[in-house]
Scaffold this motif. Structure first.
Motif, PDB file in Angstrom:
ATOM      1  N   THR A  81       0.698  -1.503   0.183  1.00 56.79           N
ATOM      2  CA  THR A  81      -0.115   0.062   0.065  1.00 56.79           C
ATOM      3  C   THR A  81       0.763   1.086  -0.333  1.00 56.79           C
ATOM      4  O   THR A  81       1.642   1.130   0.865  1.00 56.79           O
ATOM      5  CB  THR A  81      -0.778   0.362   1.012  1.00 56.79           C
ATOM      6  OG1 THR A  81      -0.159  -0.006   2.918  1.00 56.79           O
ATOM      7  CG2 THR A  81      -1.825  -0.676   1.170  1.00 56.79           C
ATOM      8  N   ALA A  82       0.214   2.043  -0.654  1.00 52.65           N
ATOM      9  CA  ALA A  82       1.033   3.355  -0.335  1.00 52.65           C
ATOM     10  C   ALA A  82      -0.111   4.526   0.053  1.00 52.65           C
ATOM     11  O   ALA A  82      -1.228   4.569  -0.488  1.00 52.65           O
ATOM     12  CB  ALA A  82       1.374   4.330  -1.979  1.00 52.65           C
ATOM     13  N   GLU A  83       0.618   5.177   1.334  1.00 55.87           N
ATOM     14  CA  GLU A  83      -0.246   6.183   1.950  1.00 55.87           C
ATOM     15  C   GLU A  83       0.552   7.412   1.975  1.00 55.87           C
ATOM     16  O   GLU A  83       1.655   7.706   2.471  1.00 55.87           O
ATOM     17  CB  GLU A  83       0.090   5.487   4.075  1.00 55.87           C
ATOM     18  CG  GLU A  83      -0.984   3.625   3.550  1.00 55.87           C
ATOM     19  CD  GLU A  83      -1.009   3.746   4.865  1.00 55.87           C
ATOM     20  OE1 GLU A  83      -1.789   2.164   5.293  1.00 55.87           O
ATOM     21  OE2 GLU A  83      -0.191   4.190   5.637  1.00 55.87           O
ATOM     22  N   VAL A  84      -0.210   8.351   2.272  1.00 55.44           N
ATOM     23  CA  VAL A  84       0.190  10.161   2.464  1.00 55.44           C
ATOM     24  C   VAL A  84      -0.178  10.555   4.091  1.00 55.44           C
ATOM     25  O   VAL A  84      -1.387  10.525   4.402  1.00 55.44           O
ATOM     26  CB  VAL A  84      -0.215  10.670   1.499  1.00 55.44           C
ATOM     27  CG1 VAL A  84      -1.835  11.136   0.951  1.00 55.44           C
ATOM     28  CG2 VAL A  84       0.472  12.200   1.211  1.00 55.44           C
ATOM     29  N   THR A  85       0.818  10.883   4.764  1.00 57.81           N
ATOM     30  CA  THR A  85       0.184  11.304   6.141  1.00 57.81           C
ATOM     31  C   THR A  85       0.177  13.056   6.166  1.00 57.81           C
ATOM     32  O   THR A  85       1.421  12.933   5.901  1.00 57.81           O
ATOM     33  CB  THR A  85       0.454  10.492   7.297  1.00 57.81           C
ATOM     34  OG1 THR A  85       1.081   8.991   7.267  1.00 57.81           O
ATOM     35  CG2 THR A  85       0.608  10.970   8.452  1.00 57.81           C
ATOM     36  N   LYS A  86      -0.671  13.410   6.550  1.00 57.43           N
ATOM     37  CA  LYS A  86      -0.688  14.482   6.850  1.00 57.43           C
ATOM     38  C   LYS A  86      -1.398  14.952   8.039  1.00 57.43           C
ATOM     39  O   LYS A  86      -0.930  14.972   9.365  1.00 57.43           O
ATOM     40  CB  LYS A  86      -1.278  15.502   5.530  1.00 57.43           C
ATOM     41  CG  LYS A  86      -0.582  15.275   3.857  1.00 57.43           C
ATOM     42  CD  LYS A  86      -1.158  16.268   2.790  1.00 57.43           C
ATOM     43  CE  LYS A  86      -0.503  15.926   1.764  1.00 57.43           C
ATOM     44  NZ  LYS A  86      -1.375  16.640   0.285  1.00 57.43           N
ATOM     45  N   GLU A  87      -2.875  15.632   7.777  1.00 59.92           N
ATOM     46  CA  GLU A  87      -3.275  16.193   9.035  1.00 59.92           C
ATOM     47  C   GLU A  87      -3.589  14.375   9.279  1.00 59.92           C
ATOM     48  O   GLU A  87      -3.845  14.595  10.935  1.00 59.92           O
ATOM     49  CB  GLU A  87      -4.442  17.359   9.214  1.00 59.92           C
ATOM     50  CG  GLU A  87      -3.861  18.126   8.651  1.00 59.92           C
ATOM     51  CD  GLU A  87      -5.318  19.014   8.392  1.00 59.92           C
ATOM     52  OE1 GLU A  87      -6.564  18.389   8.734  1.00 59.92           O
ATOM     53  OE2 GLU A  87      -4.737  20.580   8.510  1.00 59.92           O
TER      54      GLU A  87
END
Length: 320
Positions: free
Chosen positions: A101-107
């Motif tokens: 999986t590809a995940e982007v973490t911001k808020e």
């Protein structure tokens, strides 16, 4: 009733969409090959934001706005194409099968891409054996077994002259991600073993099993003969046309060479024309003389001309 059918249709469409998403996220890779983990969505990272590729819950690599960190288990196994955040995982083994999986973490954390990767070895070579043969004067029947490491198929064939039939039609059997198939083609029995990344087979020639009842279909030579005859016919026509053109040119050349040009002699006495030779008179009165076949004896005509000349000279001679 109409509303019930509508609900069933909507449920069916949702099922198809879900199936397409699952199948679209599944990738089969040959053992030892590479796999590109691709990100199609544009991602822009700010401070304290990061992008991660994970195998199940374990990090493979984590990107920040100006740096990246590779997990120790994947050191030397990753390549980074020009496209940002995409990763090529090298030399996959069966232990690498699983969910990436590809995940982007911001808020908060957002999942962008998911791959269900299945690494498969090459399909093993199957074994095709003939277990029994029943040969009679009218037909030949035999049973074959197509087997692999995980499964096998039995199939019976009956052959008569130039024709073989398979009992029950083409046979196939599948276990998860592996397939066995037995069928006949071009005078052979073929046992195929395949998976999603490779295939292999084993074959036996039918005439070796039933030599008396199987005669291979002979190719039709009629089209070949017709084609050759048509080519010869065209060449013959071309040859005749060329021969006619050449003969025509030769005839014109002979006519030009036989043309005689007559020059008018000033002061020569007019020659009396024979009424019987009107065509000759017309030819001689022009600048071009027509040369034709002579109709009288040469000697008599020349003698007559000489006597006429002497007579004229004698009559014109003045007296003493």
């Amino acid at each position: 009733m109409k509303s019930f059918v509508t609900v069933l249709f909507v449920v069916y469409e949702l099922y198809l969409c879900e199936s397409q998403e699952i199948s679209a996220g599944t990738a089969f890779v040959l053992k030892g090959e590479d796999m590109l983990l691709n990100v199609t969505k544009a991602v822009v990272l700010g401070d304290l934001e990061y992008f991660s590729w994970k195998f199940y819950k374990n990090n493979i690599v984590r990107f920040t706005s100006n740096n990246k960190k590779v997990s120790a288990n994947y050191t030397g196994r990753l390549e980074f194409p020009v496209k940002k955040f995409s990763v090529k995982l090298k030399n996959l083994q069966e232990a690498d099968s699983g969910v990436y999986t590809a995940e982007v973490t911001k808020e908060s954390t957002e999942e962008l891409v998911k791959y269900n990767v299945k690494v498969q070895d090459r399909a093993s070579l199957p074994l095709l054996t003939v277990s029994s043969v029943s040969d009679s004067s009218s037909s030949c029947s035999f049973t074959v077994t197509c087997s692999s490491q995980d499964s096998h198929i039995n199939s019976t064939f009956t052959c008569e002259t130039r024709a073989c039939s398979q009992e029950g039609g083409e046979r196939s059997e599948g276990i998860p991600d592996t397939f066995l198939q037995v069928h006949q083609s071009s005078g052979s029995i073929i046992c195929n073993h395949s998976n999603h990344v490779s295939w292999t087979n084993d074959t036996k020639t039918i005439k070796d099993v039933c030599p008396k009842h199987f005669v291979p279909h002979q190719p039709n030579i009629v089209p070949i003969i017709l084609g050759v005859c048509f080519a010869i016919f065209i060449l013959a026509i071309i040859g005749v046309v060329l021969w006619c053109l050449r003969k025509r040119r030769t005839s014109k050349k002979v006519i030009l060479e036989n043309t005689v040009y007559d020059t008018a002699q000033p002061g020569a006495p007019a020659r009396t024309q024979d009424p019987k030779d009107e065509a000759s008179a017309l030819c001689l009165s022009s600048c071009y003389a027509c040369v034709g076949p002579h109709t009288g004896p040469t000697e008599t005509r020349n003698t007559a001309q000489l006597e006429s000349v002497y007579a004229q000279v004698k009559n014109t001679t003045p007296g003493p």
